[in-house]
Scaffold this active site. Structure first.
Site, short mmCIF file in Angstrom:
data_model
loop_
_atom_site.label_atom_id
_atom_site.label_comp_id
_atom_site.label_asym_id
_atom_site.label_seq_id
_atom_site.Cartn_x
_atom_site.Cartn_y
_atom_site.Cartn_z
N VAL A 153 9.00 40.26 14.45
CA VAL A 153 8.94 41.53 13.72
C VAL A 153 8.99 42.71 14.47
O VAL A 153 8.16 42.97 15.54
CB VAL A 153 7.65 41.63 12.85
CG1 VAL A 153 7.73 43.03 12.19
CG2 VAL A 153 7.84 40.57 11.74
N VAL A 183 -3.55 30.43 18.50
CA VAL A 183 -4.95 30.32 19.16
C VAL A 183 -5.17 28.99 18.99
O VAL A 183 -5.46 28.42 20.02
CB VAL A 183 -5.99 31.50 18.43
CG1 VAL A 183 -7.42 31.02 18.86
CG2 VAL A 183 -5.68 32.69 18.55
N VAL A 209 -7.53 26.82 18.58
CA VAL A 209 -8.76 25.96 19.02
C VAL A 209 -9.82 25.39 18.45
O VAL A 209 -10.38 24.71 18.50
CB VAL A 209 -9.75 27.14 20.15
CG1 VAL A 209 -8.92 27.44 21.24
CG2 VAL A 209 -10.27 28.12 19.59
N ILE A 249 5.69 33.24 20.00
CA ILE A 249 4.46 33.76 20.08
C ILE A 249 3.59 32.47 19.70
O ILE A 249 3.40 31.73 18.79
CB ILE A 249 4.27 34.60 18.82
CG1 ILE A 249 5.28 36.09 18.97
CG2 ILE A 249 2.79 35.19 18.55
CD1 ILE A 249 5.32 36.95 17.89
N ALA A 278 -12.60 21.45 14.34
CA ALA A 278 -13.57 20.89 13.73
C ALA A 278 -13.78 21.87 12.07
O ALA A 278 -13.46 22.69 12.03
CB ALA A 278 -15.16 21.10 14.24
N SER A 297 7.68 33.00 14.80
CA SER A 297 8.24 32.96 16.22
C SER A 297 7.59 32.01 17.08
O SER A 297 6.40 31.75 17.47
CB SER A 297 8.32 34.21 16.96
OG SER A 297 9.12 33.95 18.38
N LYS A 354 -16.35 13.58 10.79
CA LYS A 354 -16.89 14.45 11.08
C LYS A 354 -18.45 14.38 10.13
O LYS A 354 -18.39 14.63 8.93
CB LYS A 354 -16.67 16.04 11.45
CG LYS A 354 -17.77 16.80 11.81
CD LYS A 354 -17.24 18.24 11.76
CE LYS A 354 -18.47 19.27 12.08
NZ LYS A 354 -18.01 20.64 12.06
#
Length: 495
Positions: A183, A45, A47, A42, A50, A39, A78
């Site tokens: 859901v 996160v 973040v 929603i 790396a 969805s 990296k």
């Protein structure tokens, strides 16, 4: 529930959901259909920016050209993580993806280096590490060589939201179906396995097998199946992270920075279009306002967004595969991003599932093996993270003083004692971190070996010093030929 697995439902998008869908569809192929339910309402996160070198294998499996990947995700290279102030304020060391020196028969290079030190030859271990030399010089380009002494292993920094979007396009090209919705109810079979997901709009999504990528909510694996959670916050007490983007640097460094702070640490991740910044801390030692102030007052560049907080409990689900559900990503557990393992754990979970994929129905032996391998992987990473904290000399700071006194797992104390007493490092099974990784962090955190392998006595002092200087010279030679990191990235993105 029918035995043959024909329909797989992935619950949740983001990196975990779309990487799971893309890899599984690519590996298993047309014998299954995959539907991903997510969805837009929603948030993710997102973040984790790396990675570690195995991400390159994922790209190869998915057929992603590097120049395309760099452009689509605003990625940079990296080579290492620089740990600043972790042992003592004002000091730093690198954990690189390379290995110092060169491969030696029957014992590692550092035993020879250690013997030279005992003879008064004071050279820095990292001066024999090509990744370190390139990182310090701000240079980068892949090195294609059959000689392991000049290998330059690397990973990427990238924008996690752009990566998820890119993976979605790849998944849909492979045939994955996306369904928008939240859901509302989860239906089960008589045996307790998941039968279907009912969305708020009334639509019912049936499946034979489910991958739970619903993040910390763990909607299927925990809320419905109740597998339980092993809480490791007594070993890794940080429980919060604050993240904020900032303007890019004029020059993008080819390494991640991890900077010790009074009650945790701060990350700085350079991307093409911005920097990723965050502060991981323990709320028992620092308030959210204090942590935010610490982060915002220690940015290298101007912020370009509002800081946001993520709360977490370090640990893992007791079963990451239960019945016809496998948890992937944050739903399976959480280890702070100190060593950039979050995306790797997604990758390893789904490749492990592909190896044990229940095409003819869920088998208990396969489930048990999957869960055992998952647990071992989490435990090994957990121990490696603990090492960074407990071997510190940041005296007079309550968080760091307390964490030094933790009762750590016997698996870690044995490894540390073996290294201190003999200089020996043994890689256990499929430990994600090689001996060179353990070596760099042990030495960087001030854990010194008191002995070295007797094989290192097999040459005279003069021969030993000559060998070390010869290796240093070989490691230095490629640096002058490498382009700057920015020149390489700009050149690839111009293709």
């Amino acid at each position: 529930m029918q035995n043959t697995i024909k329909k797989v439902v992935v619950l949740g998008g983001g990196t975990a959901g779309w990487l799971s869908a893309a890899l599984l569809q690519k590996i298993i192929g047309p014998s299954i259909s995959i539907e991903l339910v997510e969805s837009e309402d929603i948030g993710i996160v997102g973040v984790g920016e790396a990675t570690i070198p195995p991400i390159r294998h994922v790209n190869q499996v998915l057929g992603i050209p590097e120049h395309e990947f760099l452009k689509q995700t605003k990625a940079t290279a990296k080579l290492a993580i620089r740990f600043e102030g972790w042992l003592r304020e004002g000091e730093s060391y690198y954990h690189t993806f390379g290995a110092p020196g060169k491969s030696m028969a029957f014992c590692h290079f550092h035993h020879f280096w250690q013997r030279a030190r005992s003879l008064g030859h004071n050279s820095d271990l990292w001066s024999y590490d090509l990744n370190y030399l390139a990182a310090e010089a701000g240079k980068f380009a892949p090195i294609n060589s059959k000689d392991s002494i000049i290998e330059l292993p690397f990973a990427y920094h990238f924008d996690a939201a752009l990566y998820a979007r890119y993976l979605r396009s790849i998944s849909e090209q492979l045939g994955v179906t996306r369904t928008e919705g939240i859901v509302e109810q989860v239906q089960t079979h008589e045996d307790g396995s998941i039968q279907s997901l009912q969305l708020k709009d009334g639509k019912v999504i049936e499946g034979d097998f489910f991958i739970d990528c619903s993040g910390f909510r763990a909607l299927l694996i925990q809320q419905k199946l109740g597998v339980g959670y092993d809480d490791w916050s007594h070993l890794l007490p940080c429980d919060s992270a604050i993240a904020v983007p900032s303007e890019r640097h004029e020059k993008t460094a080819p390494f991640t920075r991890s900077i010790a702070r009074p009650a945790g640490w701060q990350w700085r991740i350079p991307l093409q279009h911005r920097n990723g910044n965050g502060h991981v801390f323990c709320s028992r030692y620092m308030s959210e306002d204090e942590a935010t102030h610490t982060l915002m007052s220690n940015l290298d560049t101007q912020p370009i967004g509002e800081p946001r907080t993520v709360k977490f409990t370090t640990g893992r689900r007791r079963k990451q595969w239960h019945k016809n559900v496998v948890a992937v990503g944050l739903s399976s557990g959480f280890l702070e991003p100190l060593e950039s393992t979050s995306i790797h754990l997604i990758q390893s979970a789904i490749t492990r599932l592909a190896q044990y994929f229940p095409h003819d129905g869920v088998k208990s032996a396969a489930v048990a093996e999957y869960n055992q391998q998952s647990e071992t992987e989490y435990l090994q990473i957990r121990d490696f993270l603990i090492l960074h904290y407990i071997a510190n000399e940041r005296k007079g700071m309550r968080f760091w003083d307390d964490i030094r006194e933790l009762q750590v797992p016997s698996s870690l104390t044995h490894k540390m004692a073996l290294f201190e007493q003999t200089g020996k490092l043994d890689r256990e099974g499929n430990d994600l971190f090689l001996e060179s990784s353990w070596l760099q962090v042990l030495l960087g955190q001030g854990v010194e070996p008191k002995d070295y392998h007797p094989i290192a006595n097999g040459m005279s002092k003069e021969q030993l010093i000559q060998m070390l200087e010869s290796i240093q010279k070989v490691k230095q030679e490629p640096i002058a030929k490498l382009p700057t990191h920015d020149d390489y990235i700009n050149g690839m993105c111009a293709r």
